[in-house]
Design a protein around this motif. Sequence first.
Motif, short mmCIF file in Angstrom:
data_model
loop_
_atom_site.label_atom_id
_atom_site.label_comp_id
_atom_site.label_asym_id
_atom_site.label_seq_id
_atom_site.Cartn_x
_atom_site.Cartn_y
_atom_site.Cartn_z
N VAL A 113 0.83 -1.20 0.00
CA VAL A 113 0.00 0.00 0.00
C VAL A 113 0.87 1.25 0.00
O VAL A 113 0.59 2.23 -0.71
CB VAL A 113 -0.97 0.00 1.20
N LEU A 114 1.95 1.24 0.77
CA LEU A 114 2.88 2.37 0.78
C LEU A 114 3.48 2.61 -0.60
O LEU A 114 3.59 3.74 -1.06
CB LEU A 114 4.00 2.11 1.80
N ALA A 115 3.87 1.51 -1.26
CA ALA A 115 4.46 1.65 -2.59
C ALA A 115 3.45 2.21 -3.58
O ALA A 115 3.79 3.06 -4.42
CB ALA A 115 4.97 0.29 -3.07
N TRP A 116 2.18 1.78 -3.49
CA TRP A 116 1.16 2.31 -4.40
C TRP A 116 0.91 3.78 -4.12
O TRP A 116 0.76 4.58 -5.04
CB TRP A 116 -0.15 1.52 -4.23
N TYR A 117 0.88 4.14 -2.86
CA TYR A 117 0.68 5.53 -2.49
C TYR A 117 1.79 6.42 -3.04
O TYR A 117 1.56 7.53 -3.52
CB TYR A 117 0.65 5.68 -0.96
N ALA A 118 3.02 5.90 -2.95
CA ALA A 118 4.18 6.71 -3.35
C ALA A 118 4.24 6.98 -4.84
O ALA A 118 4.97 7.86 -5.28
CB ALA A 118 5.47 6.01 -2.90
N THR A 119 3.48 6.23 -5.65
CA THR A 119 3.47 6.44 -7.09
C THR A 119 2.16 7.04 -7.57
O THR A 119 1.96 7.20 -8.78
CB THR A 119 3.73 5.12 -7.84
N ALA A 120 1.26 7.36 -6.64
CA ALA A 120 -0.03 7.93 -7.02
C ALA A 120 0.14 9.39 -7.46
O ALA A 120 1.14 10.03 -7.14
CB ALA A 120 -1.00 7.84 -5.84
N PRO A 121 -0.84 9.94 -8.21
CA PRO A 121 -0.72 11.32 -8.69
C PRO A 121 -0.52 12.36 -7.59
O PRO A 121 0.17 13.36 -7.79
CB PRO A 121 -2.07 11.55 -9.41
N ASP A 122 -1.12 12.15 -6.41
CA ASP A 122 -0.95 13.11 -5.32
C ASP A 122 0.17 12.68 -4.37
O ASP A 122 0.10 12.89 -3.17
CB ASP A 122 -2.26 13.28 -4.55
N ARG A 123 1.21 12.07 -4.94
CA ARG A 123 2.27 11.51 -4.09
C ARG A 123 2.98 12.57 -3.27
O ARG A 123 3.52 12.26 -2.21
CB ARG A 123 3.28 10.75 -4.94
N GLU A 124 2.99 13.83 -3.72
CA GLU A 124 3.67 14.86 -2.94
C GLU A 124 3.04 15.01 -1.57
O GLU A 124 3.74 15.17 -0.57
CB GLU A 124 3.65 16.19 -3.70
#
Length: 260
Positions: A113-124
């Motif tokens: 889940v962390l890895a998916w979050y880190a590559t999502a459009p709102d990753r900043e």
Amino acid sequence: MPDEKSKKRADRAKAQASRRPAVMRRAGAAHFPGASVHASLASEIGLRIVRGDYPPGTILPNEAKWAEIFNVSRSAVREAIKMLMAKSLLASRPKIGSWVEPKERWNLLDRDVLAWYATAPDREAFLRTVQEFRHIIEPEASAFAAMRRSDEEMAEISQACREMGDALSLQERIRADTRFHLAILRASGNDLLVPLGVLIESALDHLFDFTTQRVGDQRQAQKLHEAIEKNIRLQRPAAARNAVHKLLENTDEGIGRSRR
């Protein structure tokens, strides 16, 4: 030798197979080779959920539809859905199907889940959350490491710091940077910090990738890491804590520059 009837049955079976319509896949659908089809499928669906393609409350396609979209078996779909349910991204009920759970229920400390979050459009926004976590954890972890580290743990910290300075590519530097911070968590002597560090390893990789490209003076960043290493090695907890604060402030500036 097969008899004439056997040959005719085989020929009929081949002819029927050739007339069956091929399973169609949507444009851009992922291809999942190998034995871990369900894991790859879970990753693809999970990423789509985290990046907002399927907002919380959305009823997802059924097994047959997923199987058609990705050209996989329904059993692979079932296993993928089970994986996502275990991460609390999905819930399921007979006659209703699977739906996306509210965000507050998601297991954000799960490595995937962390890895998916880190590559999502709102990753900043997510990376700023990771940075806040570091402000809470790392200064005190470094102070504890200065008091408790063993010679072997110190050698690991020092080696990672040297490898950062000697790195010939951005990717080598990022991996050494992550090893440096995880080694400090291990040296802190707190058993709860070690698994926590491993869980956020992927998020740290993405954070360092994001900020390293925005830090204008890599030599200054290296000096900040070397100051942490030195104070842990010399067993100066207060100085180690302050050195981490300075490094985090430098990273904060890197993230802030991306918003200008």
